[in-house]
Design a protein around this motif. Structure first.
Motif, PDB file in Angstrom:
ATOM      1  N   LEU A 167     101.630  97.002  21.971  1.00  0.00           N
ATOM      2  CA  LEU A 167     102.669  95.972  21.889  1.00  0.00           C
ATOM      3  C   LEU A 167     103.483  95.829  23.173  1.00  0.00           C
ATOM      4  CD1 LEU A 167     103.725  96.784  18.245  1.00  0.00           C
ATOM      5  CD2 LEU A 167     102.497  94.752  19.042  1.00  0.00           C
ATOM      6  N   LYS A 168     103.218  96.695  24.138  1.00  0.00           N
ATOM      7  CA  LYS A 168     103.984  96.596  25.393  1.00  0.00           C
ATOM      8  C   LYS A 168     103.125  96.194  26.590  1.00  0.00           C
ATOM      9  CE  LYS A 168     107.889  99.619  24.381  1.00  0.00           C
ATOM     10  NZ  LYS A 168     108.419 100.968  24.545  1.00  0.00           N
ATOM     11  N   ASP A 169     101.887  96.681  26.620  1.00  0.00           N
ATOM     12  CA  ASP A 169     101.029  96.356  27.773  1.00  0.00           C
ATOM     13  C   ASP A 169     100.780  94.850  27.809  1.00  0.00           C
ATOM     14  OD1 ASP A 169     100.943  98.988  28.450  1.00  0.00           O
ATOM     15  OD2 ASP A 169      98.965  99.372  27.603  1.00  0.00           O
ATOM     16  N   PHE A 210      95.254 101.788   9.880  1.00  0.00           N
ATOM     17  CA  PHE A 210      94.911 100.826  10.940  1.00  0.00           C
ATOM     18  C   PHE A 210      93.475 101.038  11.437  1.00  0.00           C
ATOM     19  CE2 PHE A 210      95.136  99.877  15.648  1.00  0.00           C
ATOM     20  CZ  PHE A 210      95.110  98.496  15.518  1.00  0.00           C
ATOM     21  N   LEU A 211      93.080 102.309  11.562  1.00  0.00           N
ATOM     22  CA  LEU A 211      91.722 102.610  12.039  1.00  0.00           C
ATOM     23  C   LEU A 211      90.665 102.030  11.091  1.00  0.00           C
ATOM     24  CD1 LEU A 211      89.835 104.015  14.065  1.00  0.00           C
ATOM     25  CD2 LEU A 211      90.124 106.133  12.769  1.00  0.00           C
ATOM     26  N   SER A 212      90.928 102.052   9.794  1.00  0.00           N
ATOM     27  CA  SER A 212      89.977 101.488   8.831  1.00  0.00           C
ATOM     28  C   SER A 212      89.804  99.989   9.067  1.00  0.00           C
ATOM     29  CB  SER A 212      90.460 101.707   7.395  1.00  0.00           C
ATOM     30  OG  SER A 212      90.521 103.086   7.103  1.00  0.00           O
ATOM     31  N   LEU A 223     100.501  96.253  13.684  1.00  0.00           N
ATOM     32  CA  LEU A 223      99.876  97.069  14.738  1.00  0.00           C
ATOM     33  C   LEU A 223     100.708  98.301  15.059  1.00  0.00           C
ATOM     34  CD1 LEU A 223      98.894  94.280  17.303  1.00  0.00           C
ATOM     35  CD2 LEU A 223      97.588  95.093  15.337  1.00  0.00           C
ATOM     36  N   PRO A 224     100.042  99.449  15.252  1.00  0.00           N
ATOM     37  CA  PRO A 224     100.774 100.619  15.732  1.00  0.00           C
ATOM     38  C   PRO A 224     100.965 100.526  17.247  1.00  0.00           C
ATOM     39  CG  PRO A 224      98.464 101.163  15.458  1.00  0.00           C
ATOM     40  CD  PRO A 224      98.610  99.716  15.070  1.00  0.00           C
ATOM     41  N   GLU A 225     101.771 101.412  17.789  1.00  0.00           N
ATOM     42  CA  GLU A 225     101.976 101.393  19.247  1.00  0.00           C
ATOM     43  C   GLU A 225     100.722 101.839  19.982  1.00  0.00           C
ATOM     44  OE1 GLU A 225     105.258 103.800  20.364  1.00  0.00           O
ATOM     45  OE2 GLU A 225     106.765 102.495  19.441  1.00  0.00           O
ATOM     46  N   ARG A 226     100.113 102.886  19.450  1.00  0.00           N
ATOM     47  CA  ARG A 226      98.995 103.517  20.169  1.00  0.00           C
ATOM     48  C   ARG A 226      97.680 103.281  19.453  1.00  0.00           C
ATOM     49  NH1 ARG A 226     100.897 104.352  25.127  1.00  0.00           N
ATOM     50  NH2 ARG A 226     102.992 105.208  25.000  1.00  0.00           N
ATOM     51  N   LEU A 227      96.614 103.294  20.236  1.00  0.00           N
ATOM     52  CA  LEU A 227      95.271 103.153  19.656  1.00  0.00           C
ATOM     53  C   LEU A 227      94.779 104.498  19.128  1.00  0.00           C
ATOM     54  CD1 LEU A 227      93.594 100.907  22.372  1.00  0.00           C
ATOM     55  CD2 LEU A 227      94.028 100.274  19.996  1.00  0.00           C
ATOM     56  N   PRO A 228      93.970 104.468  18.072  1.00  0.00           N
ATOM     57  CA  PRO A 228      93.364 105.724  17.615  1.00  0.00           C
ATOM     58  C   PRO A 228      92.304 106.211  18.599  1.00  0.00           C
ATOM     59  CG  PRO A 228      92.628 103.859  16.271  1.00  0.00           C
ATOM     60  CD  PRO A 228      93.615 103.318  17.255  1.00  0.00           C
TER      61      PRO A 228
END
Lengths: 405, 236
Positions: free
Chosen positions: A6-8, A188-190, A309-314
């Motif tokens: 959400l920031k990049d 989120f990963l699912s 969306l979460p901040e970080r990717l799994p």
């Protein structure tokens, strides 16, 4: 490399540019690249194809965002071109097919292992064993039609063995539908997994439908028709696990996030410098597109994108051989079939599926014919026959093919 | 079954277009091309890209054969061994397909028997093993697709597409096989020369023997094709 969803900001949409020469740039070397470079190229072509497919469907249902959608879609079309044109011209349609099935095995295995929901993991393992069998059938076709060894493309990362026999993968449409995840509680990963595998299977279906009729050999033509039908079943299966209550914009946001996730996974694992440069560029483009969609989502839905969306990717997709896992699934679950949304032993199949299958296989089963008594040998099965000792029957008409499992 | 040409309703020519081709050619000058130049633009781009292109692939180093410090003659010999191996494997499958055409369409006066074709099939298979065995003897890996093997894979696709097409009759399939045999002859000739240049005289002799067998194949196929064409032309 760490990504903040959400920031990049990535490359702003207005600065995403291409030329024809870039789009049709130099392909990878079929002989020299690691097999997983081909796997990534084929998967990402499927991811981009899904971006376009979804984008067009949404555009037909929406007026307010048509300009933003048209712009985003155009970028996806160019990105798909840049990725798909990495496939070299000396890689024949059948060789590319082997690549498609390696995607379906290794990427699905990675997803099945990482999937946090046990039911969804079972869905992936179920589909995996069917694609695993397709690899075996197409490898037999390559050997017996062209005298070529599919393992020259697989590079010994992936087994060439029978899975759930293709001829019994045919099920009634109602037995290919699964229970969707709940968008309120799903990990989120699912969601990323479902979009990734659905995209891969859809592109596989479309590819087989395009190249299948270009083959001359009658068994090859039927085999592509047969396996394309299974890929359609797989698309039905994988799209049915996605919660249909997600809004169009929510789905768009998830698509963009999934594209970021997959390009990032490619960047993390790629060892070919030229191809890696493309992954890095398109990752930045995707981050730019995600920014646009996140803004649209917040404006039109009045919700924070962080709700979806979460901040970080799994953890990234694991582009490695999953031989041990696949063999374990093969030994434990090959006898499974599906009735309605659930998995049972094959003996409990529905009468609708049995009738459907018997009808299709009534005249001939191409997948049984092509791999009758087929055992993969390094360098083709011709290498395992004594020199000059090939025997042909007095007439091919008397040949009997019978499935043994 | 028929080995003859069917007279039917082919619509590809302008003469069967019922005047549409004449209409197409009227007032063409009113619609000028949208860019100047010539068809040579394709050549310009081919030259530009070929100058920058990487090779399709390489030979593996350190795989039994130490190619990292080998000279070009050795590298070429290894590449061409891989090429012959790929071609003979494909050739074996080609003859399998040709036997099915023989069964489906039958032969003709002066044409081959099923046994004639199976004999050639097995000679192709022996040649495959000859190369595989030699690569192993040299300490190489016979499962490698060399750049030359990759090239003949592409070259062979059209031949194979004809021979396995159920609509191509036995005589038409035989014509495709002739092309394969011509290429095979040239391939063995090249390999014989290269082997002797590299001081691999035993291999050179084996390749020359294979080349002679391939010459016999080509001679037979030419004879069968000639007989087949005469037979078809004599049909009512």
């Amino acid at each position: 490399m760490s990504i903040h969803l959400l920031k990049d900001k990535g490359t702003p949409l207005a600065k995403q540019k291409f030329t024809w020469r870039e789009l049709a740039g130099p392909p990878y070397s079929k002989l020299d690249v690691d097999a997983f470079t081909r796997v990534r190229v084929i998967l990402m072509n499927g991811i981009e194809s899904e971006a376009l497919r979804f984008g067009h469907s949404f555009a037909r249902m929406n007026f307010d965002m048509r300009r933003e959608m048209a712009h985003s879609r155009r970028m996806h079309q160019f990105q798909q071109t840049m990725v798909n044109w990495l496939n070299p011209p000396d890689q024949s349609p059948l060789e590319t097919t082997i690549g498609f099935e390696q995607v379906a095995i290794e990427v699905t295995a990675s997803v099945a292992l990482a999937e946090p929901d046990e039911y969804l993991a079972q869905v992936y393992r179920f589909g995996l064993l069917e694609d695993f069998d397709h690899m075996y059938r197409y490898s037999a076709l390559m050997d017996r039609l062209e005298g070529k060894d599919a393992n020259t493309l697989l590079q010994s990362y992936t087994d060439i063995l029978p899975g759930r026999p293709t001829s019994i993968e045919h099920r009634h449409p109602h037995d290919d539908l699964r229970t969707p995840y709940d968008k309120e509680s799903v990990d989120f990963l699912s969601q990323l997994h479902a979009l990734t595998i659905m995209a891969a299977e859809h592109q596989t279906h479309d590819y087989y439908m395009t190249v299948g009729p270009t083959f001359s050999d009658p068994t090859a033509r039927m085999l592509y028709a047969e396996i394309a039908a299974i890929e359609e079943q797989h698309v039905t299966q994988y799209e049915s696990i996605i919660d249909p209550r997600e809004s169009w914009l929510e789905k768009w946001l998830l698509h963009e996030a999934n594209e970021v996730y997959n390009y990032w996974s490619c960047v993390e694992s790629e060892d070919d410098a030229h191809v890696k440069g493309i992954w890095e560029r398109l990752l930045d483009y995707e981050l730019g597109q995600l920014r646009v969609v996140a803004d649209l989502f917040e404006k039109h839905e009045g919700r924070d994108a962080a709700e979806v969306l979460p901040e970080r990717l799994p953890e990234p997709v694991q582009y490695v051989s999953h031989r041990e896992f696949v063999r374990q699934v093969l030994s434990e679950e090959v006898q499974f079939s599906a009735v309605g949304e659930d998995f049972f032993d094959r003996e409990e199949e529905s009468s609708a599926t049995l009738e459907y299958r018997d009808q299709l296989n009534r005249d001939v089963s191409p997948s049984d014919v092509i791999a009758a008594d087929y055992v993969w040998r390094p360098g083709t099965e011709l290498n395992a026959i004594d020199p000059g000792a090939i025997e042909l029957p007095r007439s091919f008409e008397r040949e009997q093919i019978r499935r043994t499992v | 079954m028929k080995q003859v040409i069917t007279i039917g309703h082919n619509r590809t020519g302008t003469h069967t277009s019922h005047g549409r081709a004449d209409e197409m050619q009227q007032e063409m000058d009113s619609f000028a091309p949208s860019s100047t130049g010539s068809s040579h633009g394709l050549g310009m781009i081919r030259v530009m890209q070929a100058k920058q292109a990487e090779a399709m692939g390489s030979l593996p180093a350190g795989n039994g054969l130490d190619l990292s410090d080998a000279n070009q003659l050795t590298a070429m010999l290894v590449d061409k061994l891989g090429e012959r191996m790929a071609f003979e494997a494909c050739g074996t499958r080609l003859y399998e397909a040709l036997v099915s055409k023989h069964e489906a369409f039958g032969s003709f006066d002066g044409g081959p028997s099923r046994e004639d074709l199976i004999e050639i099939l097995n000679e192709e298979h022996r040649h495959l093993h000859l190369v595989v065995d030699h690569i192993r003897t040299m300490g190489g890996d016979p499962t490698v697709v060399t750049p030359g093997a990759d090239l003949v894979g592409t070259l062979s696709q059209g031949i194979l597409a004809v021979v396995v097409d159920p609509r191509a009759n036995f005589l038409q399939s035989l014509q495709a096989i002739q092309l394969a045999e011509m290429a095979d002859n040239e391939g063995w000739s090249t390999l014989t020369t290269l082997a002797r240049q590299a001081g691999e005289f035993q291999l050179g002799d084996a390749c020359e023997a294979a080349w002679q067998t391939e010459e016999t194949h080509l001679s037979k196929v030419r004879g069968w094709l000639g007989a087949g064409h005469r037979d078809a032309a004599a049909q009512p």
